[in-house]
Design a protein around this motif. Structure first.
Motif, PDB file in Angstrom:
ATOM      1  N   UNK A 169       0.895  -1.610   0.137  1.00  0.00           N
ATOM      2  CA  UNK A 169      -0.103  -0.182   0.350  1.00  0.00           C
ATOM      3  C   UNK A 169       1.776   0.913   0.283  1.00  0.00           C
ATOM      4  N   UNK A 170       0.031   2.202  -0.258  1.00  0.00           N
ATOM      5  CA  UNK A 170       1.280   3.643  -0.908  1.00  0.00           C
ATOM      6  C   UNK A 170       1.675   4.230   0.479  1.00  0.00           C
ATOM      7  N   UNK A 171       2.541   4.895   1.109  1.00  0.00           N
ATOM      8  CA  UNK A 171       3.046   5.385   2.093  1.00  0.00           C
ATOM      9  C   UNK A 171       2.691   4.439   3.697  1.00  0.00           C
ATOM     10  N   UNK A 172       2.535   2.761   3.543  1.00  0.00           N
ATOM     11  CA  UNK A 172       2.010   1.757   3.927  1.00  0.00           C
ATOM     12  C   UNK A 172       3.844   1.343   4.614  1.00  0.00           C
ATOM     13  N   UNK A 173       3.703   1.964   5.762  1.00  0.00           N
ATOM     14  CA  UNK A 173       5.364   1.515   6.681  1.00  0.00           C
ATOM     15  C   UNK A 173       4.994   0.259   7.710  1.00  0.00           C
ATOM     16  N   UNK A 174       5.192  -1.257   7.631  1.00  0.00           N
ATOM     17  CA  UNK A 174       4.399  -1.854   8.192  1.00  0.00           C
ATOM     18  C   UNK A 174       5.699  -2.172   8.699  1.00  0.00           C
ATOM     19  N   UNK A 175       7.009  -1.739   8.975  1.00  0.00           N
ATOM     20  CA  UNK A 175       8.163  -2.074   9.941  1.00  0.00           C
ATOM     21  C   UNK A 175       7.743  -1.183  10.815  1.00  0.00           C
ATOM     22  N   UNK A 176       6.970  -0.005  10.846  1.00  0.00           N
ATOM     23  CA  UNK A 176       7.009   0.456  12.223  1.00  0.00           C
ATOM     24  C   UNK A 176       5.867  -0.916  13.600  1.00  0.00           C
ATOM     25  N   UNK A 177       5.170  -1.774  12.314  1.00  0.00           N
ATOM     26  CA  UNK A 177       4.106  -2.408  13.833  1.00  0.00           C
ATOM     27  C   UNK A 177       5.790  -3.015  14.142  1.00  0.00           C
ATOM     28  N   UNK A 178       4.800  -3.918  15.423  1.00  0.00           N
ATOM     29  CA  UNK A 178       5.188  -4.514  16.017  1.00  0.00           C
ATOM     30  C   UNK A 178       4.823  -5.985  16.334  1.00  0.00           C
ATOM     31  N   UNK A 179       3.284  -6.152  17.059  1.00  0.00           N
ATOM     32  CA  UNK A 179       2.096  -7.327  16.223  1.00  0.00           C
ATOM     33  C   UNK A 179       1.624  -7.471  15.332  1.00  0.00           C
ATOM     34  N   UNK A 180       1.453  -9.062  15.202  1.00  0.00           N
ATOM     35  CA  UNK A 180       0.031  -9.906  14.100  1.00  0.00           C
ATOM     36  C   UNK A 180      -0.501 -10.455  14.849  1.00  0.00           C
TER      37      UNK A 180
END
Length: 182
Positions: free
Chosen positions: A30-41
């Motif tokens: 997704x544009x402008x989505x930085x998944x690396x900033x998330x911690x949990x899933x």
């Protein structure tokens, strides 16, 4: 002579396996989505589109194996699994395996020399049966339900076979970014 036959058979089998595994997955971020900033899933039960009479295992077994493989891959990249809705990201999947038949008419002679005059006008054709598998893994933001990252691809193998799920999920998530440490 027998050793040569076994060597050729092993080489053909190896080439078939490499060809099946060499197929790639397409990634959409997704544009402008930085998944690396998330911690949990968390992982939710996905959809299995293999016809029920062709499945080698139940949807629940596929879910448990897919879930374990996804958790393993994402934890190796620095993310933390949580089993509830407190997760920041939600991972789902769609998978299915289908029988395919490929045929081709090679035309007169079919690249084979004619042994008699009657064979000259005979068409030659070939066909092969195989299984093709679709796997799509989608990662969304838990609260907004917006897409963050998605991968999809097809493989010439049967991922409803429990032994092949780990390798297929590994290949699908190979390009998912590692988590940035704070």
């Amino acid at each position: 002579m027998n050793m040569k036959k076994y060597t050729i058979a092993a080489l053909v089998l190896f080439c078939c396996c490499v060809t099946a595994m060499a197929q790639s997955f397409k990634v959409v971020e997704a544009p402008n989505a930085d998944v690396t900033r998330y911690e949990t899933f968390t992982v939710v039960k996905g959809e299995v589109i293999t016809p029920k009479d062709e499945r080698k295992m139940s949807e629940e077994q596929i879910f448990e194996k897919m879930k374990a493989a996804i958790i393993s891959e994402l934890e190796a990249k620095g993310y933390r699994y949580v089993p509830d809705s407190t997760a920041q990201m939600v991972v789902s999947y769609v998978t299915g395996s289908f029988k395919q038949t490929e045929t081709e008419n090679l035309g007169p002679l079919g690249e084979t020399p004619a042994s008699t005059a009657a064979d000259v006008d005979q068409s030659r054709s070939w066909s092969r049966d195989f299984r093709e598998t679709l796997l799509e893994i989608e990662i969304d933001h838990m609260q907004s339900k917006k897409d963050l990252w998605k991968t999809s691809g097809t493989l010439l193998m049967d991922t409803t076979d429990i032994k092949l799920i780990d390798g297929t999920v590994y290949k699908a998530l190979r390009k998912f970014p590692k988590r940035k440490k704070k």
